[in-house]
Design an enzyme around this catalytic site. Structure first.
Site, PDB file in Angstrom:
ATOM      1  N   GLU A  50      -0.079 -22.525  20.022  1.00  0.00           N
ATOM      2  CA  GLU A  50      -0.603 -22.044  18.735  1.00  0.00           C
ATOM      3  C   GLU A  50      -0.610 -23.124  17.665  1.00  0.00           C
ATOM      4  O   GLU A  50      -1.418 -23.078  16.747  1.00  0.00           O
ATOM      5  CB  GLU A  50       0.236 -20.857  18.221  1.00  0.00           C
ATOM      6  CG  GLU A  50      -0.243 -19.519  18.736  1.00  0.00           C
ATOM      7  CD  GLU A  50       0.320 -18.337  17.942  1.00  0.00           C
ATOM      8  OE1 GLU A  50       1.332 -18.488  17.238  1.00  0.00           O
ATOM      9  OE2 GLU A  50      -0.257 -17.241  18.055  1.00  0.00           O
ATOM     10  N   LYS A  76      -8.438 -10.033  16.237  1.00  0.00           N
ATOM     11  CA  LYS A  76      -7.705  -8.977  15.508  1.00  0.00           C
ATOM     12  C   LYS A  76      -8.702  -8.090  14.752  1.00  0.00           C
ATOM     13  O   LYS A  76      -8.591  -6.864  14.769  1.00  0.00           O
ATOM     14  CB  LYS A  76      -6.717  -9.609  14.510  1.00  0.00           C
ATOM     15  CG  LYS A  76      -5.534 -10.301  15.157  1.00  0.00           C
ATOM     16  CD  LYS A  76      -4.586 -10.782  14.070  1.00  0.00           C
ATOM     17  CE  LYS A  76      -3.499 -11.669  14.626  1.00  0.00           C
ATOM     18  NZ  LYS A  76      -2.707 -12.332  13.595  1.00  0.00           N
ATOM     19  N   HIS A 127       9.615 -24.153  44.729  1.00  0.00           N
ATOM     20  CA  HIS A 127       9.004 -23.395  45.831  1.00  0.00           C
ATOM     21  C   HIS A 127       7.726 -22.712  45.380  1.00  0.00           C
ATOM     22  O   HIS A 127       7.283 -21.771  46.014  1.00  0.00           O
ATOM     23  CB  HIS A 127      10.016 -22.380  46.369  1.00  0.00           C
ATOM     24  CG  HIS A 127      11.286 -23.035  46.815  1.00  0.00           C
ATOM     25  ND1 HIS A 127      11.502 -23.456  48.108  1.00  0.00           N
ATOM     26  CD2 HIS A 127      12.395 -23.396  46.110  1.00  0.00           C
ATOM     27  CE1 HIS A 127      12.694 -24.024  48.192  1.00  0.00           C
ATOM     28  NE2 HIS A 127      13.255 -24.003  46.988  1.00  0.00           N
TER      29      HIS A 127
HETATM   30  O1  PA5 Z   1       3.685 -17.845  15.309  1.00  0.00           O
HETATM   31  C1  PA5 Z   1       3.056 -17.007  14.710  1.00  0.00           C
HETATM   32  O2  PA5 Z   1       2.849 -17.090  13.491  1.00  0.00           O
HETATM   33  C2  PA5 Z   1       2.495 -15.786  15.422  1.00  0.00           C
HETATM   34  O3  PA5 Z   1       2.725 -15.850  16.787  1.00  0.00           O
HETATM   35  C3  PA5 Z   1       3.149 -14.526  14.868  1.00  0.00           C
HETATM   36  O4  PA5 Z   1       4.534 -14.647  14.984  1.00  0.00           O
HETATM   37  C4  PA5 Z   1       2.684 -13.266  15.570  1.00  0.00           C
HETATM   38  O5  PA5 Z   1       1.294 -13.147  15.483  1.00  0.00           O
HETATM   39  C5  PA5 Z   1       3.330 -12.039  14.967  1.00  0.00           C
HETATM   40  O6  PA5 Z   1       3.048 -11.964  13.601  1.00  0.00           O
HETATM   41  P1  PA5 Z   1       3.884 -11.057  12.623  1.00  0.00           P
HETATM   42  O7  PA5 Z   1       5.268 -11.578  12.585  1.00  0.00           O
HETATM   43  O8  PA5 Z   1       3.171 -11.183  11.313  1.00  0.00           O
HETATM   44  O9  PA5 Z   1       3.845  -9.655  13.172  1.00  0.00           O
END
Ligand code: PA5
Length: 425
Positions: free
Chosen positions: A280, A415, A301
């Site tokens: 990410e 989303k 393995h």
């Molecule tokens: O690293 C990040 O920002 C994302 O992976 C969020 O943690 C994830 O989308 C969850 O978001 P939130 O904490 O707003 O529910």
């Protein structure tokens, strides 16, 4: 003391042959890490970078410990609702506790209707606590789980218990999670608005579940602080060297995949956490490196064949702990078969340690670059150190690749579409 020792020797051509980089290539890349390191140094006390403040923070530890104590007293089971960065840091730390630790802590990060329904059915709500974590307070997966959970409390005639048995973590300001919390008198801990989910493990997001399991959360921060201090105070810190090795291998040897292969069950979730951190943070603008989570020795393995003999596009980071002599001994009289004498009088720790070493040597012999991270032991301090190492390494790499390591703009379309599809049905 820095709770980990990194060696990038196995990334050099002197060890990994044609798959390795030269000293000069490494030095050039290391010089290029300075800008990222300088940014970190300048940002240490900046409010937009709480990630760099948290390792030295102690003022919140006592209250976190108190809340964790209350949860422990009233629970046989603790269910953590949250996804992505709101779950993986906690999971990584919680993996330090044995599977049979009490209370049992369950992370329901992946949304699965049947599994979640089964979990609610099998949960004694009078002896459980739910921790719901969402920085934005609007993520559909944990919100849907929370709504189903609140309904389950009501269906059991336990609506009055909700305030005591559900706790939330979210950023300040109005959001759907806070509105539900208010309606049901659920206490909400603040999630720093400037702290991205995948950088939040050292905050209450990761530390509360860890404290519920009785882990020493102060030590997590101490380990992280040692790594951060090294980055601030020395020119060629471990994270800078790691970033330099990765960048040089990517640039000069076509490395695209970064494999994390720890030799310890307790580090298995670290691989999943790292996958998210790298994926990410750096997968942007057509750039990025693909993280691969593996585990030793079990993946010898399954995946090792690919690492050794598949496309030569991987850097394998092997993480080992000093486990020689650890674990059950293998008695001599049961290992006197000529094919088993190499095990005779050894321990399982001796075997796993030899396997980790053999994997690294075999990879290098095959021209596959290897980085080795060595821990004295897998504990709270080394986990904090490892997490800080990889967060800082990722930030430095982001600077080198010229991508912003924070935010994940590309996932927003999915989303929005999800919301649209549900609204139209
Ligand atoms: O690293 C990040 O920002 C994302 O992976 C969020 O943690 C994830 O989308 C969850 O978001 P939130 O904490 O707003 O529910």
């Amino acid at each position: 003391m820095i709770p980990l020792k990194q060696s990038v020797e196995g990334c050099f051509a002197t060890r990994a042959g044609a798959g390795g980089i030269s000293e000069d290539q490494f030095k050039t890349a290391l010089a290029a890490t300075q800008r990222g390191t300088d940014k970190i140094r300048q940002a240490v006390n900046h409010p937009d970078w709480p990630l760099l403040r948290l390792p030295g923070e102690t003022s919140d530890l006592m209250s976190l410990g108190d809340i964790a104590g209350l949860i422990r007293n009233q629970s046989d089971r603790v269910i953590v609702l949250g996804i992505g960065g709101s779950s993986l840091g906690g999971q990584t730390l919680a993996a330090l506790a044995p599977d049979w630790a009490k209370p049992q802590v369950i992370f329901t990060d992946n949304l699965d209707p049947l599994a979640f329904a089964d979990l609610l059915t099998a949960t004694d709500f009078k002896r459980s606590t739910f921790i719901v974590i969402s920085k934005s307070g609007g993520t559909p997966e944990p919100l849907a789980q929370l709504v189903a959970t609140l309904d389950a409390f009501r269906a059991r005639g336990l609506e009055d218990d909700i305030g005591a048995r559900v706790i939330a973590i979210s950023q300040p300001g109005d959001n759907p999670l806070r509105r539900l919390a208010e309606r049901f008198s659920i206490a909400v801990l603040d999630h720093d608005a400037a702290l991205g989910g995948r950088y939040s493990a050292l905050s209450c997001v990761g530390l509360l579940p860890a404290a519920v399991l009785g882990l020493d959360i102060a030590k997590v921060r101490v380990g992280a602080k040692a790594v951060l201090d090294e980055v601030i105070n020395t020119p060629d810190s471990g994270p800078a060297q790691g970033a330099a090795a990765v960048a040089a291998l990517a640039e000069d040897r076509g490395v695209t995949d970064l494999v994390m292969m720890p030799y310890a069950n307790r580090l298995e979730r670290l691989g999943m956490w790292y996958r998210q951190l790298l994926g990410e943070s750096l997968g942007k603008d057509g750039k990025g490196l693909t993280p691969v989570a593996a585990l030793g020795p079990v993946d010898q393995h399954s995946m090792l064949q690919l690492f050794l003999d598949g496309p030569a596009n991987k850097l394998i980071t092997v993480i080992t702990a000093d486990i020689e002599g650890a674990g059950p001994p293998l008695s001599r009289d049961l290992t006197d078969d000529p094919a088993l004498t190499y095990l005779s009088g050894k321990t399982i720790g001796d075997l796993v340690a030899a396997q980790g070493r053999a994997t690294m040597d075999a990879l290098c012999a095959q021209g596959r670059p290897v980085r080795h991270i060595q821990l004295t032991q897998v504990d709270e301090a080394s986990m904090g150190g490892l997490m800080m190492h990889f967060m800082l390494e990722t930030i430095i790499l982001g600077d080198m690749l010229e991508v912003d390591p924070f935010g994940q703009p590309a996932v927003e379309l999915g989303k929005t579409l999800t919301r649209d599809y549900l609204q139209k049905t």
